[in-house]
Design an enzyme around this catalytic site. Sequence first.
Site, PDB file in Angstrom:
ATOM      1  N   ARG A 166      38.333  47.767  37.268  1.00 26.42           N
ATOM      2  CA  ARG A 166      38.267  47.240  38.631  1.00 26.42           C
ATOM      3  C   ARG A 166      37.975  48.419  39.559  1.00 26.42           C
ATOM      4  O   ARG A 166      37.985  49.578  39.127  1.00 26.42           O
ATOM      5  CB  ARG A 166      39.519  46.476  39.067  1.00 26.42           C
ATOM      6  CG  ARG A 166      40.769  46.700  38.324  1.00 26.42           C
ATOM      7  CD  ARG A 166      41.364  48.035  38.595  1.00 26.42           C
ATOM      8  NE  ARG A 166      41.632  48.243  40.013  1.00 26.42           N
ATOM      9  CZ  ARG A 166      41.774  49.416  40.569  1.00 26.42           C
ATOM     10  NH1 ARG A 166      41.669  50.528  39.854  1.00 26.42           N
ATOM     11  NH2 ARG A 166      42.031  49.535  41.856  1.00 26.42           N
ATOM     12  N   GLY A 167      37.726  48.127  40.813  1.00 21.47           N
ATOM     13  CA  GLY A 167      37.282  49.166  41.748  1.00 21.47           C
ATOM     14  C   GLY A 167      35.765  49.090  41.819  1.00 21.47           C
ATOM     15  O   GLY A 167      35.092  49.140  40.783  1.00 21.47           O
ATOM     16  N   ALA A 168      35.238  48.959  43.044  1.00 22.40           N
ATOM     17  CA  ALA A 168      33.804  48.702  43.208  1.00 22.40           C
ATOM     18  C   ALA A 168      32.918  49.719  42.474  1.00 22.40           C
ATOM     19  O   ALA A 168      32.015  49.326  41.731  1.00 22.40           O
ATOM     20  CB  ALA A 168      33.464  48.644  44.695  1.00 22.40           C
ATOM     21  N   ARG A 205      31.645  39.247  38.964  1.00 15.19           N
ATOM     22  CA  ARG A 205      32.536  39.375  40.127  1.00 15.19           C
ATOM     23  C   ARG A 205      31.681  39.130  41.348  1.00 15.19           C
ATOM     24  O   ARG A 205      31.050  40.054  41.866  1.00 15.19           O
ATOM     25  CB  ARG A 205      33.156  40.791  40.215  1.00 15.19           C
ATOM     26  CG  ARG A 205      34.221  41.128  39.200  1.00 15.19           C
ATOM     27  CD  ARG A 205      35.566  40.427  39.439  1.00 15.19           C
ATOM     28  NE  ARG A 205      36.198  40.744  40.698  1.00 15.19           N
ATOM     29  CZ  ARG A 205      36.967  41.818  40.913  1.00 15.19           C
ATOM     30  NH1 ARG A 205      37.191  42.693  39.972  1.00 15.19           N
ATOM     31  NH2 ARG A 205      37.516  42.003  42.096  1.00 15.19           N
ATOM     32  N   GLN A 213      48.846  47.182  42.742  1.00 12.33           N
ATOM     33  CA  GLN A 213      47.988  48.280  42.279  1.00 12.33           C
ATOM     34  C   GLN A 213      48.584  49.653  42.602  1.00 12.33           C
ATOM     35  O   GLN A 213      48.304  50.630  41.903  1.00 12.33           O
ATOM     36  CB  GLN A 213      46.599  48.205  42.919  1.00 12.33           C
ATOM     37  CG  GLN A 213      45.788  46.979  42.530  1.00 12.33           C
ATOM     38  CD  GLN A 213      45.902  45.877  43.555  1.00 12.33           C
ATOM     39  OE1 GLN A 213      46.936  45.742  44.229  1.00 12.33           O
ATOM     40  NE2 GLN A 213      44.882  45.062  43.680  1.00 12.33           N
ATOM     41  N   ASP A 248      36.695  48.825  51.203  1.00 11.91           N
ATOM     42  CA  ASP A 248      35.683  48.055  50.486  1.00 11.91           C
ATOM     43  C   ASP A 248      34.398  47.922  51.295  1.00 11.91           C
ATOM     44  O   ASP A 248      33.329  47.701  50.733  1.00 11.91           O
ATOM     45  CB  ASP A 248      36.219  46.659  50.149  1.00 11.91           C
ATOM     46  CG  ASP A 248      37.311  46.754  49.111  1.00 11.91           C
ATOM     47  OD1 ASP A 248      38.445  47.141  49.476  1.00 11.91           O
ATOM     48  OD2 ASP A 248      37.027  46.487  47.932  1.00 11.91           O
ATOM     49  N   ASN A 276      39.812  46.599  54.085  1.00  8.79           N
ATOM     50  CA  ASN A 276      40.488  47.192  52.916  1.00  8.79           C
ATOM     51  C   ASN A 276      41.600  46.236  52.485  1.00  8.79           C
ATOM     52  O   ASN A 276      41.860  45.214  53.124  1.00  8.79           O
ATOM     53  CB  ASN A 276      41.038  48.584  53.261  1.00  8.79           C
ATOM     54  CG  ASN A 276      41.483  49.354  52.024  1.00  8.79           C
ATOM     55  OD1 ASN A 276      40.798  49.345  51.007  1.00  8.79           O
ATOM     56  ND2 ASN A 276      42.638  49.986  52.092  1.00  8.79           N
ATOM     57  N   LYS A 277      42.254  46.574  51.421  1.00  8.50           N
ATOM     58  CA  LYS A 277      43.332  45.749  50.856  1.00  8.50           C
ATOM     59  C   LYS A 277      44.281  45.259  51.944  1.00  8.50           C
ATOM     60  O   LYS A 277      44.670  46.014  52.835  1.00  8.50           O
ATOM     61  CB  LYS A 277      44.106  46.600  49.856  1.00  8.50           C
ATOM     62  CG  LYS A 277      45.188  45.880  49.092  1.00  8.50           C
ATOM     63  CD  LYS A 277      44.626  44.805  48.180  1.00  8.50           C
ATOM     64  CE  LYS A 277      43.488  45.362  47.388  1.00  8.50           C
ATOM     65  NZ  LYS A 277      42.767  44.441  46.542  1.00  8.50           N
TER      66      LYS A 277
END
Lengths: 363, 363
Positions: free
Chosen positions: A53-55, A90, A203, A244, A254-255
Amino acid sequence: MRIEGAHHRSIGLWEDGWAVKVLDQRLLPWEVRWVRLETLDHACAAIADMWVRGAPLIGITAAYGLALALREDASDAALEAASARLSATRPTAINLRWALDRMRAALDPLAPGLRVAAAYARAGELGDEDEALCAAIGGHGLEVLRTLAATRPPGSVLNILTHCNAGWLATVDWGTALAPIYRAHDAGLKLHVWVDETRPRNQGALLTAFELASHGVPHTVISDNAGGLLMQRGQVDAVIVGTDRVAANGDVCNKVGTYLKALAAHDTGVPFYVALPYSTFDPACPDGASIPIEERSGTEQSTLTGPVLEPDLGLEPGRPPRQATVRLTGSPVANPAFDITPARLISAYITERGVGGLEVLRG
Amino acid sequence: MRIEGAHHRSIGLWEDGWAVKVLDQRLLPWEVRWVRLETLDHACAAIADMWVRGAPLIGITAAYGLALALREDASDAALEAASARLSATRPTAINLRWALDRMRAALDPLAPGLRVAAAYARAGELGDEDEALCAAIGGHGLEVLRTLAATRPPGSVLNILTHCNAGWLATVDWGTALAPIYRAHDAGLKLHVWVDETRPRNQGALLTAFELASHGVPHTVISDNAGGLLMQRGQVDAVIVGTDRVAANGDVCNKVGTYLKALAAHDTGVPFYVALPYSTFDPACPDGASIPIEERSGTEQSTLTGPVLEPDLGLEPGRPPRQATVRLTGSPVANPAFDITPARLISAYITERGVGGLEVLRG
């Protein structure tokens, strides 16, 4: 980065030179299991089921996935079909399409017989490029932290707070928000990191804490609720987060929960930094309000999976800890994944080009 | 308040008229188990092991605990010893000492033979008093919500966000922050409540969600990270929280994370209310910075207990769900329990005396 003293990247090739080597990140921090991806199916599963995961890492995994697909069939039709499958793993990951587009630009003009070798080479270049970007972000961030440290009494520990995971597990190496921390730690600055648990997927408690522990960086996991109090008490010298997507006006997606930390940092005079590769800046997106917010499965909020401490489930010694899933609530839940931090709350952006305001984004 | 259609208070007497009836709140929302407290030992365990929690309810439980102790021995020495034991069960709970002081003021002058009946009577009065206070808070809060609803299009649903549990489970009935919500729901206002999970003990996801579900109030559990986004999107009409202590300058000490929601409410123009009985105001405490913050066990942050969904542990049908404890992180943790919301972020205090600024506290 380091795991048990050895250097690793989050993605690479096995010794045979063709199978792709990634961590099954779903098992971290409880088990470090490197897995072999040998087929397009494997690569698609690794992305869709969030082994990776992670762009940035998703993009590089897709690039290598294309190389694996071409080993079986390098025809135009197969290249097209493999790209489409990888692209659908995704749907909201921008880097995924970006990496596939760059692969296709290199591969489409080639004769099928030349494509496999070219695909491995190009995927390797994209990985090296990502590592170099993150290293540069770390270098600029190191200077920010050095400058901050110089304002503190000699021997002080610099306390950094971070949210979610924007470390090497989300990229090829170094990470974005964590790159300055690794560079500063390696350069001998005394650091301690407050790690937001980052509900509901945790995370921070799982991945960021694993990274920092593996690299030997002192850190403490806290509930997402605690950061404001720590800032009120003067126990945070800086906040660094990843992102992101950054809109044209500098608003940061962001998150979820990042906005709350930015508000607290602003209210208490703590500098708030966003670390990102320049490619995350989206000049076509006017502002934060224009960014769609992904609503994720409620199961992430209503259940939690982890190694069982009690009751004793008859685990075998030496085996990885047995996991159980427990319920957290019996009520309806909502699970928006991101929020928007307005540009006015951001002290500076840290990119591979330098540190500053919108000018470092607009280049 | 209602559970499955029947009215309950969080504490009372069993049908025999002497044993004390409380919920074992540790089992909520998974199991509704009313327990019998028959001795001083039982009452001390109920408080110390957190079968009951919430400052007002702890106080009333201690009051009844004294009555139970006197049934066995009503001498001066026994009264003194029982008070001391009850007082030590939760060292930081101010209401505990306050309730015991009021019991002692009524009981100390009496001959031992008169003390048991007087103790039950006084404990009952203290409980009735608490219920009346909370009902009055609810009445004033109802007017606040009516006024807000009048500014919205007819038929709109009023969205309230709350943090932690300040409901009837923490008091004898009604609660503080939730009292206006129950009153408004009962009065026919259309409401929906966003319930902060409230890590690390999850009182929102467990207790507040149980209360609202039992009473039939529409609600959704969210991560503590999500509230800022919801306010940015205009999905929150008001925030209402309780408090453990309000300083002379109006600063509010409440469950950690409250400050972050107050900042977001202020930033987005959402009114932020603190509901409290006047007795929670502490004029001897000059400001928030003077309030000591309890640091609780790290186990609350690093582990989580809940009913097991997977793996299938062979549960018997009809039995309460089997619980397991899972690990959340392998790293060091910190667990501060409260934070301080500066008075400047508070729209109004809602007390039994009315709604307003510091004047309703200073009375």
